[in-house]
Structures are given as C-alpha cells and as structure tokens.
Design a protein around this motif. Structure first.
Motif, PDB file in Angstrom:
ATOM      1  N   ASP A  61       0.773  -1.126  -0.005  1.00 32.12           N
ATOM      2  CA  ASP A  61       0.174   0.251   0.076  1.00 32.12           C
ATOM      3  C   ASP A  61       0.872   1.219  -0.287  1.00 32.12           C
ATOM      4  OD1 ASP A  61      -2.835   1.238   0.436  1.00 32.12           O
ATOM      5  OD2 ASP A  61      -1.594   2.117   2.093  1.00 32.12           O
ATOM      6  N   ALA A 112       4.813  -0.041  -5.972  1.00 32.98           N
ATOM      7  CA  ALA A 112       4.025  -1.055  -5.031  1.00 32.98           C
ATOM      8  C   ALA A 112       4.374  -2.465  -5.409  1.00 32.98           C
ATOM      9  CB  ALA A 112       2.628  -0.899  -5.055  1.00 32.98           C
ATOM     10  N   HIS A 246     -14.400  -2.602 -12.441  1.00 40.08           N
ATOM     11  CA  HIS A 246     -13.741  -2.078 -11.353  1.00 40.08           C
ATOM     12  C   HIS A 246     -14.210  -0.768 -11.337  1.00 40.08           C
ATOM     13  CE1 HIS A 246     -10.692  -0.682 -14.482  1.00 40.08           C
ATOM     14  NE2 HIS A 246     -11.611  -0.786 -15.280  1.00 40.08           N
ATOM     15  N   LYS A 249     -13.390   4.906 -14.922  1.00 35.18           N
ATOM     16  CA  LYS A 249     -12.889   5.957 -15.327  1.00 35.18           C
ATOM     17  C   LYS A 249     -13.168   6.371 -16.638  1.00 35.18           C
ATOM     18  CE  LYS A 249      -8.958   5.225 -12.602  1.00 35.18           C
ATOM     19  NZ  LYS A 249      -7.640   4.564 -12.487  1.00 35.18           N
TER      20      LYS A 249
HETATM   21  N1  LIG Z   1       0.400   1.157  -4.156  1.00 36.53           N
HETATM   22  C1  LIG Z   1      -0.062   1.898  -5.100  1.00 36.53           C
HETATM   23  N2  LIG Z   1      -1.086   1.292  -5.944  1.00 36.53           N
HETATM   24  C2  LIG Z   1      -1.525   2.193  -6.774  1.00 36.53           C
HETATM   25  C3  LIG Z   1      -1.356   3.448  -6.928  1.00 36.53           C
HETATM   26  N3  LIG Z   1      -2.184   4.150  -7.890  1.00 36.53           N
HETATM   27  C4  LIG Z   1      -2.847   2.905  -8.344  1.00 36.53           C
HETATM   28  N4  LIG Z   1      -2.541   1.797  -7.605  1.00 36.53           N
HETATM   29  C5  LIG Z   1      -3.230   0.569  -7.646  1.00 36.53           C
HETATM   30  O1  LIG Z   1      -3.021   0.161  -8.910  1.00 36.53           O
HETATM   31  C6  LIG Z   1      -4.432  -0.675  -9.303  1.00 36.53           C
HETATM   32  C7  LIG Z   1      -4.995  -0.037 -10.612  1.00 36.53           C
HETATM   33  O2  LIG Z   1      -5.271   1.217 -10.150  1.00 36.53           O
HETATM   34  P1  LIG Z   1      -6.641   1.913 -10.934  1.00 36.53           P
HETATM   35  O3  LIG Z   1      -6.605   3.252 -10.420  1.00 36.53           O
HETATM   36  O4  LIG Z   1      -7.615   1.001 -10.736  1.00 36.53           O
HETATM   37  O5  LIG Z   1      -6.143   1.853 -12.532  1.00 36.53           O
HETATM   38  P2  LIG Z   1      -7.166   1.582 -13.871  1.00 36.53           P
HETATM   39  O6  LIG Z   1      -7.325   2.577 -14.733  1.00 36.53           O
HETATM   40  O7  LIG Z   1      -8.288   0.587 -13.291  1.00 36.53           O
HETATM   41  O8  LIG Z   1      -6.031   0.498 -14.563  1.00 36.53           O
HETATM   42  P3  LIG Z   1      -6.378  -0.570 -15.447  1.00 36.53           P
HETATM   43  O9  LIG Z   1      -7.023  -1.602 -14.505  1.00 36.53           O
HETATM   44  O10 LIG Z   1      -4.887  -1.190 -15.724  1.00 36.53           O
HETATM   45  O11 LIG Z   1      -7.368  -0.247 -16.542  1.00 36.53           O
HETATM   46  C8  LIG Z   1      -5.275  -0.480  -7.925  1.00 36.53           C
HETATM   47  O12 LIG Z   1      -5.163  -1.587  -7.156  1.00 36.53           O
HETATM   48  C9  LIG Z   1      -4.816   0.557  -7.310  1.00 36.53           C
HETATM   49  O13 LIG Z   1      -5.032   0.613  -6.008  1.00 36.53           O
HETATM   50  C10 LIG Z   1      -0.339   4.124  -6.157  1.00 36.53           C
HETATM   51  O14 LIG Z   1      -0.082   5.074  -6.333  1.00 36.53           O
HETATM   52  N5  LIG Z   1       0.489   3.192  -5.179  1.00 36.53           N
END
Ligand SMILES: Nc1nc2c(ncn2[C@@H]2O[C@H](COP(=O)(O)OP(=O)(O)OP(=O)(O)O)[C@@H](O)[C@H]2O)c(=O)[nH]1
Ligand SMILES: [Mg+2]
Length: 469
Positions: A61, A112, A246, A249
C-alpha cells in the motif's frame, strides 16, 4: 535498476515468512471500499485451488490515508475461508499488509509492485499473481486461472482476457494492444489489464532488468511487465477471466497521466527492443487458458464533448510540438481533424443546449449521436503512433513533452471510436479494435522505412524551421 531499499518492517516480514510457493500481491492506494473483497477472494482462491502449497497474500500500500491497510488487517482471516469452504489446507495462509518504499522518490503502482517482486523473490515463490484492489468482479477462481498456467502449464507470464465494456480500456484498445501486436507479433489482448500471473523466474528477471524508469514506478508497470516478458523470450499466454468490473474512469477526465506513463514506457521499450521487432511480420494468437464465458460488462459513460474540445484545444497550444514529433504529412492530417473536432464540438454543445444555465452533462449516447460523422481514420492514428516510435529514438530527451502533446490527439481518436461504435454491441465494437490492429500490421513497413532511413534529417530539426502551410 533502482536500488532495492526494503524497509526494516518489510525485511522482518520476509524473515518471518521464510518461504512460500504461491503469492498473491495486491497494490493499493485509497481502496478501503473495495480491497476487503479482493483480499477475501484471493484467500479463498489460494485455499480452494492450492491447498497443498504454502500460500501468502501481500498487500503493498502507498500509505493510504483512508484506512486501506486497516481494512486488509481486519478482513476475515483465512480460518473463515476454511470454514465456509470446508477445506483443511496443508499449510496455513499468511497475510501481510505493508507500506511500500518509494523508488528514487517516486511512488505509484509500479513501486508497489516492485516491493511485491522483492518479497516474491526473497520467499522463492514459484508463482506470483497480482490483482488490482478496485476489482468488483474477481472471484476465487481467478487465482487458479492466473496461477494455473504457471504451476501446471510451464508458462512464465499470464495476461488476463476479459470482457470490457466497449468504452472501457481505451489506452489498451488504441495503443498497447495494437502496438504490441504489430511490433512483437503476439496478440495479447489485455497487455495492461492489471491482473497477471508471473513465474518465479520472470520475477527475478524483472528485478534485474534495465529500463526501470519513474514511469514504470507508476502506471507504466503493466506494459513494462508484458513487454519485458515478450522481449526476454518468456512463455506467454492469456487466461479467460470473464468480465472486468472496477472503479470506472472516463478517459477524458481521468486517464491523461496514466496515458503518458503507459505510452512513454511502451515507446522506450520499443526503442530498446528494436532488434526484437524489426524482423517480425504479421502476428499470431497466443494460447488461452480457461473456459470461455459470455458476460455483458456494465456500461461506462464517456464525455465525448470534452474529448473533442480537448483535441481541438490541443491544436491551438501544441501545434509546434506536433510538428516536432510527427511527419509533415501526418501533422497536416491531424490539424485538419482537430479543426473538425472543434466544429463538431460546437455543434454538440448547441444541439444539446449545453450552454443553458443548469444544463447537465448529456449521456454518452446523446453526445455521440450529435457528433455523428466525426471520423479519425485508423491509418492516420497508426502513423501518429509510429511517428512517436521514431522520435522516441531520435529525440529521447523530449519524449515526455511529445507524449504529453499526444494526449489531445488520443482524445480525438477515442472520441472517434465512441462515435463510430455508438450503435454497436460491445462484441461488434471488438471488430473495430481488430480492424485497427490489422492496420497497425499493414502499415508496419511505414515504421520500418522511417526507422531505417538515414538520420540526416531528424524530424525535430526539420520542424524547427517554418512548418508546411
Ligand atoms: N500502491 C499503489 N497502488 C496504486 C497507486 N495507484 C494505483 N494503484 C493501484 O493500482 C491498481 C490499478 O489502479 P486503477 O486506478 O484501478 O487503474 P485502472 O485505470 O483501473 O487501470 P487498469 O485496471 O489497468 O485499466 C489498483 O489496485 C490501485 O490501488 C499508487 O500510487 N500506489
Ligand atoms: Mg481499476
């Protein structure tokens, strides 16, 4: 290669866990609302499908202020899963939630995952599964579907295959899928899906591979993992997961930074991996694992007007950069399209009376209908992307600025896709994605010609003079 700076707390966890056979890694950042379910699904998958292995779940996290880590720690323990599934596994499942350290001062999904890779390598796991923490549609079987090909099939990298709504996954549909396919010849439909299976061997390769940039520490990580697996010659397959549901966006509102991180990464890797892709003609399917399912993913709203307006606005502020990064013929086409986008945007605004006080954003369908006729052709988009591969090699120092200037053009391309697909089912819209992917392959000689042309007239130098009329 970033220095590994595991915190004392992480090293302590590694010492406590000692060894594991299979690990599920979950990156998170402010996912308190959804991560509990993902953790339970992961635990259930490990207990149900791999009762004889030594399993561990690791949440990496960002130090989320919303209590994400507390949710993980307080989620029902493995005993709960054993009770509801009536299973007595050989080994007790361990669960860890930790705060990952930044890499060279940069945090993000990739940072992460790097901590997850470090732990997986230290525990000497045979299979690592990574899943996003905002997933609603994950079920225990996903763990089997992502780890099975590695543990039973001898694969090293498992990419997800899921039904996504026709407006979801726009970076995938416009860039990462068709470009990966045309460059390396592999039809990996979801190269940045976010849910992957990785072998222990490939995890070690990730930790030693060069080219881990700041973008890779953020959302560049997914395409980096996929491309790295392909270019290093690992055995790659896909697995059928059903639907991806999910946190939604809107591409125009939420995806700008992610687009830049992903595209910068895929371009840098294309430059580094030229020897891999130059001899590749055409493409072929890769094996798919798992039973096929037919599921309708939930719809996703897209602000078409915003996409069109941003494309047009980009032409007003970024034309000079466009000239520096695109071939002259491509620039002219793009400028024409941007002008059209401006006209169409005006029409949409008027037609839907969006300037009236108190007007709310109309539906995607209404905006797409009003924008009917706007068409950003496949071959123009392909040339834009191939031009970017060239400048990624020739003017690498300006790549960030070029990819930033690509964002409004991408918005125009997405607007065109949404308009074109407005009356199509998600299944039929898939045909359009395939059509565009074939166009990437058909025009690969354009890329090769430019790649192999003598570098006596780099685009950036040519564009420094007065542009064509
Ligand atoms: N540790 C950490 N995890 C992150 C960060 N930004 C995003 N994540 C994780 O990365 C994963 C994907 O992030 P999302 O924001 O859902 O991205 P998305 O647009 O759904 O991306 P796709 O699923 O690839 O289409 C999630 O589990 C987030 O919690 C961060 O800054 N730090
Ligand atoms: Mg997500």
């Amino acid at each position: 290669v970033p220095e590994s700076v595991l915190t004392p707390a992480i090293l302590e966890e590694i010492a406590r866990l000692e060894r594991a056979d299979i690990m599920v890694g979950i990156p998170s950042f402010k996912n308190a609302a959804t991560i509990g379910y993902v953790v339970r699904a992961a635990q259930a998958g490990l207990v149900q499908y791999f009762p004889d292995l030594r399993p561990v779940v690791v949440n990496s996290d960002a130090g989320s202020p919303d209590g994400t880590q507390r949710v993980v720690v307080e989620t029902e323990p493995p005993e709960y899963i054993e009770r509801i599934l009536l299973i007595r596994p050989t080994n007790k499942l361990s669960r860890v939630s930790l705060t990952y350290p930044e890499l060279d001062g940069v945090g993000g999904k990739g940072a992460a995952l790097r901590t997850i890779f470090e732990i997986a390598a230290a525990l000497e796991v045979q299979a690592l599964v990574v899943v996003d923490s905002d997933l609603r549609s994950i079920v225990p079987e996903w763990i089997e579907l992502l780890a099975g090909p590695i543990l039973k099939g001898g694969y090293d990298f498992v990419a997800p295959l899921y039904a996504r709504h026709k407006h979801d996954g726009t970076i995938t549909n416009t860039v990462t899928y068709p470009l990966t396919r045309a460059l390396y010849g592999l039809r990996i439909r979801q190269p940045i899906g976010g849910d992957f299976g990785v072998s222990g061997d490939l995890v070690r390769q990730y930790l030693h591979a060069p080219g881990w940039t700041d973008e890779v520490s953020k959302f560049g990580i997914d395409i980096w993992m996929t491309t790295q697996a392909v270019t290093a010659g690992f055995a790659v397959c896909q697995t059928r997961l059903g639907a991806k549901v999910h946190d939604p966006k809107d591409p125009g509102a939420d995806l700008g930074p992610m687009f830049r991180q992903v595209v910068t990464t895929i371009l840098r890797q294309a430059v580094a991996g030229a020897d891999r892709w130059r001899p590749v003609h055409g493409s072929h399917d890769i094996p798919a694992y798992g039973f096929e399912r037919h599921i309708d993913p939930p719809p996703l709203e897209v602000n078409v007007l915003r996409l069109l307006s941003e494309f047009h606005a980009g032409s007003l502020t970024m034309a000079e950069t466009w000239r520096a990064m695109l071939a002259p013929a491509t620039v002219e086409l793009v400028l024409q399209l941007a002008a059209e986008a401006g006209t169409v945007a005006d029409h949409v605004r008027e037609h839907l009376q969006m300037d009236l006080p108190g007007a709310t954003t109309p539906s995607t369908a209404a905006m797409a209908d009003a924008a009917a006729g706007f068409d950003f052709p496949d071959d123009t988009w392909v040339r834009v992307i191939y031009d970017l591969v060239i400048v990624a090699r020739d003017v690498p120092d300006r790549l960030d600025a070029f990819v930033a200037a690509l964002v409004p053009i991408y918005f125009g391309r997405v607007a065109s896709f949404v308009v074109e697909n407005r009356d199509l089912t998600t299944e039929r819209a898939e045909d359009q994605v395939e059509r565009q992917a074939r166009e990437f392959e058909r025009l690969k000689p354009y890329l090769l010609d430019r790649w192999d042309a003598p570098a006596d007239r780099p685009m950036a130098a040519a564009a420094a003079g007065p542009g064509p009329q």
